[in-house]
Scaffold this active site. Structure first.
Site, short mmCIF file in Angstrom:
data_model
loop_
_atom_site.label_atom_id
_atom_site.label_comp_id
_atom_site.label_asym_id
_atom_site.label_seq_id
_atom_site.Cartn_x
_atom_site.Cartn_y
_atom_site.Cartn_z
N VAL A 12 0.82 -1.21 0.00
CA VAL A 12 0.00 0.00 0.00
C VAL A 12 0.86 1.26 0.00
CG1 VAL A 12 -1.76 1.31 1.27
CG2 VAL A 12 -1.88 -1.19 1.19
N ASP A 30 10.13 3.52 6.48
CA ASP A 30 9.88 2.16 6.93
C ASP A 30 10.93 1.81 7.99
OD1 ASP A 30 8.20 -0.40 5.54
OD2 ASP A 30 9.85 -0.94 6.86
N ARG A 35 14.65 -3.00 3.64
CA ARG A 35 13.64 -2.54 2.69
C ARG A 35 14.02 -1.16 2.13
NH1 ARG A 35 9.98 -3.50 -1.19
NH2 ARG A 35 7.99 -2.42 -0.94
N THR A 79 -2.40 -4.52 9.27
CA THR A 79 -3.34 -4.75 10.38
C THR A 79 -3.88 -6.18 10.27
OG1 THR A 79 -5.01 -3.66 9.00
CG2 THR A 79 -4.06 -2.36 10.79
N THR A 114 -6.36 -0.88 6.93
CA THR A 114 -7.71 -1.41 7.17
C THR A 114 -7.93 -1.63 8.65
OG1 THR A 114 -7.71 -2.49 5.03
CG2 THR A 114 -9.31 -3.28 6.64
N CYS A 253 -6.54 -9.28 2.95
CA CYS A 253 -7.80 -8.54 3.04
C CYS A 253 -9.02 -9.42 3.25
CB CYS A 253 -8.01 -7.70 1.76
SG CYS A 253 -7.00 -6.20 1.72
N ARG A 324 1.15 -13.66 2.02
CA ARG A 324 0.48 -13.37 3.30
C ARG A 324 -0.81 -14.18 3.44
NH1 ARG A 324 -0.02 -6.98 3.11
NH2 ARG A 324 -0.28 -7.49 0.90
#
Length: 416
Positions: A12, A30, A35, A79, A114, A253, A324
């Site tokens: 995102v 981050d 990364r 999240t 989210t 999600c 994920r």
């Protein structure tokens, strides 16, 4: 001129940083130095963004003091849910605390992660106030603009999807909406933060329920020895029939967001039935696949205890390397618990990450050499559709094409 900090550079945050970095002074932050080093070298392990060249105002950093001069903070941290399927907002609160340390008067904090309705104001804002010693909606303002990133989707991108926006005051809402309007094609300004949060929560819950419906159909039709995919094909001839296919439901999600909705519902004294039932059905599909695989082995006169199975696909969906909450590993482990030897093939995913998070070795498709009693096409990446699977089956072997992606002219092929 606004200076923007994007907190969290995953699926995102990175696209946001790239777009804002084309027009605004932007810090992509981050906490992971590896990364940041990768992005500074213009590389993205997720292979979302290949062209950093147009983002001339973007800098990447893992040093928190680099965000101190920013006046707009956008939080895009994960999240997930915990092992008990409860929302885990630990990273969200940590990011809020980080931003709170550098929050100044008139600054705006926008949440994209989210979460459940009311979380922004009731959980995150108190952390911002406590850490900054500033007063909400007097000294600083917040907004919520839910992410709609679809990993692996090259058509529906950040720029061309409609972006929902919201703010804690009328002025901040207009400011936030204008900010996003400057980088995306269209926005929708929601009347409140709670409405924006709720809209995000129900988007994926709705999809979860639709998939749960066809997954339950597949269980029923399996008992009736009826081809589920042929039933759906026939039903789709009606103009208003919604097209969904059975399969594993994982990812960041669809298999997570409904739990955020049921959580806040339970807190307020209502125990949702439909949403919870949909989750229950989709969570049981790995076990159903395992049991059906064993049933098919026995039908082919193959002793499961002596069987060797190859599973194709280790990500949570096709043509995507995101692992994920990938449900294929539940199938893998259940088959192994039944004494079956199982190997997973996927050239898209990062084998080291799979080993780290799931403790499973994943092999590239190029290493496919031997024969198996069964091949399970769990996640039908495009490259899997071109494989001649008959070469890698024993004489009495079978193919379990979970999503019905293969051509039906192959023998001994079964679908969910």
């Amino acid at each position: 001129m606004d200076k923007i900090a994007i907190i969290g550079l995953g699926y995102v945050g990175l696209p946001l940083a790239i777009e804002f970095g084309k027009k605004y002074s932007t810090i992509g932050f981050d906490i992971n130095p590896t990364r940041i080093k990768e992005l500074q070298e213009k590389k993205d392990k997720n292979e979302q963004i290949l062209d950093f060249s147009s983002s001339s105002f973007l800098k990447f950093s893992h040093k928190e003091e680099d965000i101190k001069d920013c006046n707009i903070f956008i939080i895009t941290v994960p999240t997930p849910v915990d092992i008990y399927k409860k929302p885990d907002i630990t990273l969200l609160l940590s990011a809020s605390k980080l931003v709170g340390k550098y929050l100044k008067k008139q600054d705006i904090v926008i949440y994209e992660s989210t979460t459940y309705p009311t979380c922004t104001k009731k959980e995150c804002v108190p952390v911002l106030e406590k850490t900054s010693s500033l007063v909400f909606n007097k000294d600083f303002f917040v907004g919520y603009s839910p992410e709609r990133i679809n990993p692996g989707d090259k058509v529906h991108t950040l720029k061309n999807i409609t972006k929902i926006t919201s703010g804690s005051s009328e002025e901040s809402a207009q400011k936030i909406n204008s900010l996003y309007q400057s980088i995306v094609d269209s926005t929708y300004l929601a009347p409140s933060i709670e409405i924006a949060e709720s809209a995000k929560a129900i988007e994926n819950a709705q999809r979860d329920l639709n998939i749960a419906f066809v997954n339950e159909l597949s269980i029923i039709f399996d008992k009736l020895d009826i081809d589920t995919h042929e039933v759906l094909k026939a039903a789709k001839t009606k103009w208003n029939f919604l097209s969904f296919t059975p399969g594993l439901v994982g990812g960041h999600c669809i298999s997570v967001d409904p739990y955020y909705l049921t959580h806040i519902s339970n807190v307020y004294g209502y125990h949702p039935k439909v949403i919870s039932s949909g989750r229950l059905i989709n969570d049981m599909i790995p076990n159903f696949i395992t049991q059906k695989t064993i049933k098919l082995l026995l039908q082919h006169k193959i002793n499961p205890l002596h069987a060797k199975i190859a599973i194709f696909g280790a990500s949570f969906k096709e043509n995507c390397k995101d692992i994920r909450n990938a449900k294929v590993f539940e199938v893998y482990k259940e088959l192994e618990e039944h004494g079956i030897k199982v190997e997973i093939f996927d050239s898209l995913v990062d084998a080291k990450e799979v080993k780290k998070f799931y403790g499973v070795q994943v092999f590239p498709i190029s290493s496919l050499k031997k024969q198996y009693h069964a091949i399970i096409i769990a996640i039908p990446h495009q490259e899997f559709l071109e494989v001649n699977y008959q070469k890698f089956l024993t004489s009495n072997g079978l193919i379990f094409d979970i999503k019905g992606a293969l051509q039906r002219n192959q023998k001994n092929i079964y679908k969910l």
